[in-house]
Design an enzyme around this catalytic site. Structure first.
Site, PDB file in Angstrom:
ATOM      1  N   LEU A  46       6.637 -11.283 -19.223  1.00 17.85           N
ATOM      2  CA  LEU A  46       5.323 -10.867 -18.730  1.00 17.85           C
ATOM      3  C   LEU A  46       4.285 -11.960 -18.942  1.00 17.85           C
ATOM      4  O   LEU A  46       4.400 -12.789 -19.841  1.00 17.85           O
ATOM      5  CB  LEU A  46       4.874  -9.566 -19.401  1.00 17.85           C
ATOM      6  CG  LEU A  46       4.664  -9.534 -20.919  1.00 17.85           C
ATOM      7  CD1 LEU A  46       3.359 -10.165 -21.352  1.00 17.85           C
ATOM      8  CD2 LEU A  46       4.715  -8.105 -21.398  1.00 17.85           C
TER       9      LEU A  46
ATOM     10  N   GLY B 198      -1.727 -24.287 -21.732  1.00 19.30           N
ATOM     11  CA  GLY B 198      -1.968 -23.845 -23.108  1.00 19.30           C
ATOM     12  C   GLY B 198      -1.384 -22.459 -23.255  1.00 19.30           C
ATOM     13  O   GLY B 198      -0.456 -22.095 -22.531  1.00 19.30           O
TER      14      GLY B 198
ATOM     15  N   CYS C 190       2.617 -19.219 -25.287  1.00 11.85           N
ATOM     16  CA  CYS C 190       4.054 -19.436 -25.067  1.00 11.85           C
ATOM     17  C   CYS C 190       4.438 -20.878 -24.738  1.00 11.85           C
ATOM     18  O   CYS C 190       5.263 -21.461 -25.439  1.00 11.85           O
ATOM     19  CB  CYS C 190       4.544 -18.513 -23.955  1.00 11.85           C
ATOM     20  SG  CYS C 190       4.503 -16.785 -24.447  1.00 11.85           S
TER      21      CYS C 190
ATOM     22  N   LYS D 105      -6.403 -18.730 -20.126  1.00 11.35           N
ATOM     23  CA  LYS D 105      -6.433 -18.408 -18.702  1.00 11.35           C
ATOM     24  C   LYS D 105      -7.313 -17.170 -18.522  1.00 11.35           C
ATOM     25  O   LYS D 105      -7.688 -16.535 -19.521  1.00 11.35           O
ATOM     26  CB  LYS D 105      -5.030 -18.198 -18.146  1.00 11.35           C
ATOM     27  CG  LYS D 105      -4.291 -17.010 -18.716  1.00 11.35           C
ATOM     28  CD  LYS D 105      -2.987 -16.853 -17.962  1.00 11.35           C
ATOM     29  CE  LYS D 105      -2.151 -15.748 -18.546  1.00 11.35           C
ATOM     30  NZ  LYS D 105      -0.895 -15.572 -17.842  1.00 11.35           N
TER      31      LYS D 105
ATOM     32  N   ARG E  52      -4.859 -18.757 -28.068  1.00 12.78           N
ATOM     33  CA  ARG E  52      -3.840 -19.583 -28.714  1.00 12.78           C
ATOM     34  C   ARG E  52      -3.529 -20.834 -27.888  1.00 12.78           C
ATOM     35  O   ARG E  52      -3.205 -20.754 -26.716  1.00 12.78           O
ATOM     36  CB  ARG E  52      -2.558 -18.764 -28.949  1.00 12.78           C
ATOM     37  CG  ARG E  52      -2.720 -17.769 -30.080  1.00 12.78           C
ATOM     38  CD  ARG E  52      -1.484 -16.918 -30.276  1.00 12.78           C
ATOM     39  NE  ARG E  52      -1.382 -15.840 -29.310  1.00 12.78           N
ATOM     40  CZ  ARG E  52      -0.437 -14.900 -29.332  1.00 12.78           C
ATOM     41  NH1 ARG E  52       0.483 -14.914 -30.271  1.00 12.78           N
ATOM     42  NH2 ARG E  52      -0.423 -13.944 -28.428  1.00 12.78           N
TER      43      ARG E  52
END
Ligand SMILES: NC(=O)c1ccc[n+]([C@@H]2O[C@H](COP(=O)([O-])OP(=O)(O)OC[C@H]3O[C@@H](n4cnc5c(N)ncnc54)[C@H](O)[C@@H]3O)[C@@H](O)[C@H]2O)c1
Length: 438
Positions: free
Chosen positions: A153, A260, A263, A324, A331
C-alpha cells in the site's frame, strides 16, 4: 476469520481496518498506550484519507477492537499479523529486526492453539524462517505455520491500495497455511484481484525488488532531469514521451527533489546490505542510493543560486514538507535535508504544510509554522514548493508575487511553468529538469 494485528502504524492500522471491513473479526494491538487510547476514543493517530470513517464503521459493527493486551488479542486467532516497524539499523544499513523478533516471541508465548504467524512488515530474505525458529524455541509445543505477506500500500491512497491491490503476495510452506491465507483474502479473490502464492524467500524478495525497482525508476528520471537542464530539454515532455511506451509505463517518472518516505530509503539500503552479505552486490541499487543523495544536494544548490549564492538573511517560504501529499509522514522526507540547509545557512524559514506540523515540529527546529500559504510567503525572498499537496496546485500566483519582497520560486515538483509564473510577476523561477529564468 479471527485476526490479531500486532502494530497499529500506517500498515497495521490500515490492514486491520480493511480486514475488518472484509467481515473478519480483528483485534489491533500496539505497545504505544497513547495510540491505543486515541483509537479507543475513535481518533486516528495518523493522517490517511478515509481511514476515520472506515474505522468508525467497523468498530460500530463490533468487528474491530484495539488493545495493549497481546495475550487477549491472540486468544482464538486464526492468524496473527506482525506489522511492526523495520527501520534502518543504526550504523550498518541493515533492516532492524528487533521489533519483529520481539513480537514473534510474544506471540509464541501467548498462543495456545494452531495459528498462522504472518509477517507483513518488510523483512530481509530469511526472516520468516528466523521467526519460525524463534517461535519454536519460545513455545516448543505450539502448532503453527509462518507466512510472508508483504504489503504494497501507498500512504495517502492506502485504503484503495489495500482494497484493490494489483496483487497479493503470500509466501507459505504448508497447504494448511495457504488455506488460512486464502480464506483471509477471499473477499479480494472473489473480486478477481490476483493472489500469488510463493515460497517464503520469494515473497520476501518480491517486496525488496519491487521497492528498489520503483526507487530506481524515480532516480533514473531525476538523473535525466539533471541532464535536461544542461542540454535544454524539458523533462516533463521527456517523461510523457517515455511513459507512453507500455513497456515503460508513466508511473514513477515524475522528476522531483529525490525520493523519501518510510520505505524506499530504508528498503534500498537493506537490499544493498543483503547483496553485500551474500557476495552478490546490488550495484544498481547502490548507485540509486548515492544518486538520490546527490539529487537532494543539487536541490539545495538550486535554491542557493536563487538566493544570489547565500541563504544568510533571506526569508524563505517552504510549501509542503511531508514526503508526499495526503500523509503526515515525515520519515526521510527530502525536506529533512533541504530545510535544515536553509536554516543552517542563516535563512528565516517559514513552513506551511496541511498535515505536517504535528510530526515536523520536532524534526525541523528553527522554522516558523504557518497555516496559510499566503501568510507564509508575505515579504519572502523565495518560495520553495517542496510537496505537491492539492492546496498548492492552484495558488493565486499574482497575489503571491505581489506580496513577496523578491518574487522568486523554486518549484521542485514541476507544478507550474515558466510562462505562467513570469506572467504572474515572478522575477525568477527554477523547477526540476526544465529551463527556468532569473
Ligand atoms: N508505511 C508504509 O507505507 C509501508 C508500506 C508497505 C510496507 N511497510 C512496512 O510495514 C512495516 C510497518 O511500517 P509502518 O510504517 O506501519 O510502521 P510504524 O512505525 O508506523 O508502526 C509500527 C507500530 O508497531 C508498534 N509496535 C512495535 N513493536 C510492537 C510490539 N511488540 N507489539 C505491539 N506493537 C508494536 C509500534 O508502537 C508502532 O505503532 C515496516 O516493515 C514497513 O517497511 C510500510
Amino acid at each position: 476469520m479471527k485476526i490479531a494485528m500486532i502494530g497499529t502504524g500506517y500498515v497495521g492500522l490500515v490492514s486491520g481496518v480493511c480486514f475488518s471491513d472484509f467481515g473478519h473479526s480483528v483485534v489491533c494491538v500496539d505497545k504505544d498506550q497513547r495510540k491505543i487510547d486515541m483509537l479507543e476514543r475513535g481518533e486516528v493517530p495518523i493522517y490517511e484519507p478515509g481511514l476515520d470513517v472506515l474505522m468508525a464503521k467497523n468498530v460500530e459493527a463490533g468487528r474491530l477492537e484495539f488493545t495493549l493486551d497481546l495475550n487477549a488479542a491472540i486468544d482464538g486467532a486464526d492468524a496473527v499479523f506482525i506489522a511492526v516497524g523495520t527501520p534502518t539499523r543504526r550504523g550498518d544499513g541493515h533492516a532492524d529486526l528487533t521489533y519483529v523478533m520481539a513480537a514473534a516471541e510474544e506471540i509464541a508465548k501467548a498462543a495456545k492453539e494452531y495459528v498462522v504467524i504472518v509477517t507483513k512488515s518488510t523483512v530481509p530474505v530469511g526472516t520468516n524462517r528466523k521467526v519460525r525458529d524463534v517461535v519454536a524455541a519460545a513455545n516448543p509445543d505450539l502448532d503453527f505455520d509462518v507466512a510472508s505477506n508483504p504489503e504494497f500500500l501507498r500512504e495517502g491512497a492506502a485504503i484503495d491500495d489495500f482494497m484493490k491491490p494489483d496483487r497479493v503476495i503470500v509466501g507459505v510452506e504448508t497447504d494448511r497455511a495457504a488455506t488460512v491465507m486464502s480464506d483471509i483474502y477471499r473477499p479480494l479473490y472473489l473480486r478477481d484481484f490476483p493472489i500469488v502464492t510463493t515460497d517464503l524467500e520469494s515473497a520476501e524478495m518480491i517486496k525488496y525488488a519491487a521497492n528498489a525497482f520503483l526507487a530506481t525508476k524515480i532516480t533514473f528520471i531525476n538523473e535525466i532531469a539533471a541532464l535536461c537542464e544542461k542540454v535544454g530539454a524539458d523533462v516533463k515532455q521527456v517523461s510523457k514521451g517515455m511513459g507512453m511506451d507500455n513497456r515503460i509505463g508513466n508511473k514513477f517518472l515524475h522528476a522531483g527533489p529525490g525520493y523519501g518516505g518510510s520505505c524506499f530509503p530504508k528498503d534500498t539500503k537493506a537490499l544493498a546490505r543483503i547483496g553485500q552479505d551474500h557476495a552478490s552486490p546490488m550495484y544498481i541499487t547502490e548507485a540509486v542510493i548515492a544518486v538520490n543523495e546527490d539529487i537532494k544536494r543539487r536541490m539545495i544548490e538550486k535554491l542557493q543560486d536563487l538566493c544570489d549564492g547565500s541563504f544568510n538573511g533571506k526569508t524563505i517560504a517552504v510549501l509542503g514538507v511531508t514526503f508526499k501529499p495526503n500523509t503526515d509522514d515525515m520519515r526521510d522526507a527530502p525536506s529533512l535535508t533541504i530545510v535544515p540547509a536553509l536554516v543552517g545557512g542563516g535563512a528565516k524559514v517559514r513552513v506551511c504544510d496541511p498535515q505536517g506540523q504535528h510530526e515536523g515540529e520536532a524534526l525541523l527546529p528553527g522554522v516558523q509554522w504557518q497555516e496559510d500559504p499566503y501568510e507564509a510567503v508575505k515579504d519572502a525572498d523565495l518560495l520553495v514548493l517542496l510537496t505537491e499537496w492539492n492546496e498548492f496546485r492552484a495558488l493565486d500566483l499574482a497575489q503571491i508575487a505581489g506580496s513577496m519582497a523578491h518574487p522568486s520560486m523554486a518549484d521542485l515538483r514541476n507544478i507550474y511553468n515558466a510562462d505562467v509564473v513570469r506572467d504572474a510577476g515572478f522575477v525568477a523561477y527554477e523547477s526540476v529538469g526544465r529551463i527556468g529564468y532569473s
